[in-house]
Design a protein around this motif. Structure first.
Motif, PDB file in Angstrom:
ATOM      1  N   LYS A   1     -22.468  40.553 -85.873  1.00 34.36           N
ATOM      2  CA  LYS A   1     -21.837  40.722 -87.689  1.00 34.36           C
ATOM      3  C   LYS A   1     -20.715  41.344 -88.010  1.00 34.36           C
ATOM      4  N   LEU A   2     -21.147  43.005 -87.411  1.00 36.68           N
ATOM      5  CA  LEU A   2     -20.362  44.070 -87.298  1.00 36.68           C
ATOM      6  C   LEU A   2     -19.088  43.888 -86.924  1.00 36.68           C
TER       7      LEU A   2
ATOM      8  N   GLU B   1     -26.646  47.524 -90.862  1.00 32.47           N
ATOM      9  CA  GLU B   1     -25.455  47.852 -89.857  1.00 32.47           C
ATOM     10  C   GLU B   1     -25.018  48.985 -88.981  1.00 32.47           C
TER      11      GLU B   1
ATOM     12  N   ARG C   1     -32.088  41.041 -82.733  1.00 33.39           N
ATOM     13  CA  ARG C   1     -31.187  41.078 -84.450  1.00 33.39           C
ATOM     14  C   ARG C   1     -30.417  41.943 -84.164  1.00 33.39           C
TER      15      ARG C   1
ATOM     16  N   GLN D   1     -26.923  40.385 -83.040  1.00 30.63           N
ATOM     17  CA  GLN D   1     -26.713  39.616 -84.173  1.00 30.63           C
ATOM     18  C   GLN D   1     -26.099  40.894 -84.846  1.00 30.63           C
ATOM     19  N   THR D   2     -26.711  41.870 -85.481  1.00 30.46           N
ATOM     20  CA  THR D   2     -26.296  42.286 -86.157  1.00 30.46           C
ATOM     21  C   THR D   2     -24.861  42.923 -85.806  1.00 30.46           C
TER      22      THR D   2
ATOM     23  N   ARG E   1     -16.962  41.038 -86.173  1.00 28.18           N
ATOM     24  CA  ARG E   1     -16.165  39.499 -86.913  1.00 28.18           C
ATOM     25  C   ARG E   1     -15.868  40.850 -87.891  1.00 28.18           C
ATOM     26  N   ARG E   2     -16.898  41.395 -88.838  1.00 32.41           N
ATOM     27  CA  ARG E   2     -16.362  41.356 -89.968  1.00 32.41           C
ATOM     28  C   ARG E   2     -15.293  42.927 -89.950  1.00 32.41           C
TER      29      ARG E   2
END
Length: 297
Positions: free
Chosen positions: A39-40, A6, A32, A35-36, A42-43
């Motif tokens: 994901k970051l 990330e 990839r 997606q990474t 979203r966090r």
């Protein structure tokens, strides 16, 4: 805590602004990376990049995160490189900075120095404005990039590295917020949020947190803070205003703060200093590297 991919994906994409090139540099697939980053985001709960079929660019939050993460990441990378060379470090100097843009410059200079002089390490640390000289006088810091003027008998000042226009940081609701610029005289009509000055030279405070305008009008003095985040909170909540570098808006941009240029103020000058009685040999070499990196920006 960010996972390694990330962190590397975010910082590399912030540099390349291209998913394909980022994937190539990190030896993973483009999907990839996508997606990474997703994901970051979203966090964190907010987008870090604006992207469409034509462009990728950082959001204001993304710029802030990049500027906060990059110095620490580069310093860790330099330390790992030094360790991988068999622990052959023969000399270490510690360099201090007070503004994040100064810290970014020092980290880049440290990376250059590490490549050229692998037996020497450069450690970098932040200096709090409420005690700008304490770390140097205690022997903890060998060199410092800081706001001038500095006029102390036990400290030698060196070259000026760069200068930045001065601004007034005001809350979004303040009457000054809609102006294209303000003057030093306008500061008499606002309350100035300052910093605790127990360990700060009076001449330095007068330069950045003046008590009177050039015409002699008193400037109302607000709370004296201990750390920069406190200044941001006081200003955003309408307690007062604060003098800053105009460049601060690139690092601390938020909806409730506005950075208004002061059109008749002297620029903020950033220079280097070191203890007169204790100058390590590598300091002179690193001064040259800093000047070279600053000139290339």
């Amino acid at each position: 805590m960010l996972e390694r991919l990330e962190l590397e994906a975010f910082l590399t994409l912030a540099e390349e602004l291209h998913f394909g090139r980022t994937a190539e540099r990190l030896h993973v697939t483009t999907s990839r990376i996508s997606q990474t980053i997703a994901k970051l985001e979203r966090r964190i709960g907010a987008p870090l990049f604006e992207r469409n079929s034509r462009i990728v660019r950082l959001t204001p939050l993304g710029k802030q995160l990049r500027d906060e993460l990059r110095p620490a990441y580069d310093q860790i990378s330099a330390s790992v490189r030094a360790a991988s060379q068999g622990g052959s470090i023969t000399q270490t100097i510690t360099v201090g900075f007070s503004a994040p843009w100064s810290g970014n410059l020092l980290v880049r200079a440290a990376a250059v120095a590490q490549e050229r002089y692998p037996d020497t390490a450069v450690d970098i640390e932040e200096i709090q404005l409420i005690d700008p000289l304490g770390r140097m006088r205690s022997g903890a810091v060998d060199l410092q990039l800081t706001e001038f003027p500095i006029n102390e008998p036990d400290i030698t000042t060196g070259p000026i590295v760069f200068a930045e226009p001065r601004a007034l940081m005001v809350p979004g609701s303040h009457p000054f917020a809609t102006r294209e610029s303000v003057s030093m005289e306008d500061m008499a009509d606002a309350t100035l949020v300052t910093i605790a000055d127990e360990h700060v030279p009076r001449y330095w405070m007068d330069e950045y947190f003046p008590r009177r305008t050039p015409a002699g009008r008193p400037i109302p003095q607000g709370p004296a803070t201990n750390f920069w985040p406190e200044v941001l909170v006081h200003v955003s909540q309408g307690v007062g205003v604060s003098t800053v570098s105009l460049r601060a808006r690139d690092f601390h941009s938020r909806p409730d703060l506005v950075f208004v240029p002061i059109h008749d103020a002297r620029p903020i000058v950033y220079g280097l200093m070191w203890p007169t009685a204790r100058k390590k040999p590598f300091v002179d070499v690193f001064l040259e590297v800093i000047a070279e990196v600053a000139e290339s920006q």
